[in-house]
Design an enzyme around this catalytic site. Structure first.
Site, PDB file in Angstrom:
ATOM      1  N   ARG A  15     -11.563  58.960 -39.699  1.00 12.43           N
ATOM      2  CA  ARG A  15     -11.205  59.069 -41.114  1.00 12.43           C
ATOM      3  C   ARG A  15      -9.761  59.522 -41.248  1.00 12.43           C
ATOM      4  NH1 ARG A  15     -15.119  63.844 -42.998  1.00 12.43           N
ATOM      5  NH2 ARG A  15     -16.379  63.074 -41.281  1.00 12.43           N
ATOM      6  N   ASN A  89      -5.172  63.045 -32.011  1.00 12.78           N
ATOM      7  CA  ASN A  89      -5.123  63.378 -33.431  1.00 12.78           C
ATOM      8  C   ASN A  89      -6.209  64.358 -33.869  1.00 12.78           C
ATOM      9  OD1 ASN A  89      -4.610  62.809 -36.435  1.00 12.78           O
ATOM     10  ND2 ASN A  89      -6.701  62.028 -36.166  1.00 12.78           N
ATOM     11  N   TYR A 154      -3.583  78.010 -38.145  1.00 13.59           N
ATOM     12  CA  TYR A 154      -3.330  76.567 -38.075  1.00 13.59           C
ATOM     13  C   TYR A 154      -1.882  76.308 -37.661  1.00 13.59           C
ATOM     14  CZ  TYR A 154      -3.001  71.684 -39.594  1.00 13.59           C
ATOM     15  OH  TYR A 154      -2.799  70.318 -39.662  1.00 13.59           O
ATOM     16  N   ALA A 156       0.086  78.272 -36.001  1.00  5.76           N
ATOM     17  CA  ALA A 156       0.245  78.660 -34.596  1.00  5.76           C
ATOM     18  C   ALA A 156      -0.240  77.560 -33.663  1.00  5.76           C
ATOM     19  CB  ALA A 156      -0.517  79.958 -34.332  1.00  5.76           C
TER      20      ALA A 156
END
Length: 258
Positions: A15, A89, A154, A156
């Site tokens: 998605r 990803n 996040y 970091a």
């Protein structure tokens, strides 16, 4: 920029940004393995890739598990016979102030975003380096270049992805493998949209989530509009073709990081 005869792997490809990248690679001519923790949504992307006339396979993976990642790479090798392009990803996000943030949540985000990128890159290099060819794109974020409030964990993890990418690119620079990072900007996916996303949390008094989303596009982005998963796919296709671009962290962010 054509990728005919190439095989690509996209983790988190079911998605959002991952699907946009998978579709861009397929449109450029690549066959695409779509990996996701949710096999159902991976299958949906696979069907879209196949509709373009490309070969595709949906695979389940937990990128925080070395065993799962190794099984993934083996499955790609067995099905396609090669791995030319890998887009790491898969990632997760949550929104907490540093006072609210628990050690368990810190570890959870790091395990997927930072450790997952390491495990995938390590396994991919094992099949790419002997062939002396490969293109690896690790997905970071503009939050990996600039810290965001309520996203310390996040940010970091995404800063870590950029440092890791730069270091590994130098290790394999003479082996025919490039390693780069993509830094998406303000994209209308889970990080931003919804009542629990940044647009929801950063609403002004009396403002709707939609109005907040529109305001942040105009205030944060010189171009005044959000980026799309398709925009991210365009850069990945370029990096998959670029022979002498490596170790870079490139933002697709509408000018946010100018």
């Amino acid at each position: 920029m054509q990728l005919n005869g190439k095989t690509a792997l996209v983790t988190g490809g079911g998605r959002g940004i991952g699907q946009g990248i998978a579709m861009a690679l397929a449109k450029a001519g690549a066959d695409v393995a779509v990996a996701d923790l949710d096999i159902k949504i991976a299958e949906e992307t696979t069907a879209k890739v196949e509709a373009l006339g490309r070969r595709s396979i949906a695979l389940q993976v937990d990128v925080s598990s070395s065993e799962s990642v190794n099984m993934l790479i083996q499955a790609v090798q067995e099905y396609f016979g090669q791995l030319d392009i890998a887009v790491n990803n898969a990632g997760i996000i949550s929104i907490h102030s540093v006072e609210e943030l628990s050690a368990q949540e810190w570890d959870r985000v790091m395990a997927v975003n930072a450790k997952g990128t390491f495990l995938c890159t390590q396994a991919e290099l094992e099949v790419m380096r002997p062939r002396r060819y490969g293109r690896i794109v690790n997905v970071s974020s503009i939050a990996g270049k600039v810290g965001f409030p309520n996203l310390s964990h996040y940010s970091a993890s995404k800063f870590a992805v950029i440092g890791f990418t730069n270091a590994v690119a130098k290790e394999v620079a003479s082996d025919g493998v490039t390693v780069n990072a993509l830094c998406p900007g303000v994209v209308g996916t889970g990080m931003w949209r919804g009542e629990d996303g940044l647009a929801g949390r950063w609403r002004e008094e009396g403002e709707t989530e939609q109005a907040s989303w529109e305001r942040h596009q105009k205030t944060l982005l010189p171009q005044g509009e959000a980026q799309t998963p398709e925009d991210m796919g365009q850069l990945v296709v370029y990096l998959a073709c670029a022979e002498h671009v490596t170790g870079q962290a490139i933002a697709v962010d509408g000018g946010f990081s100018l």
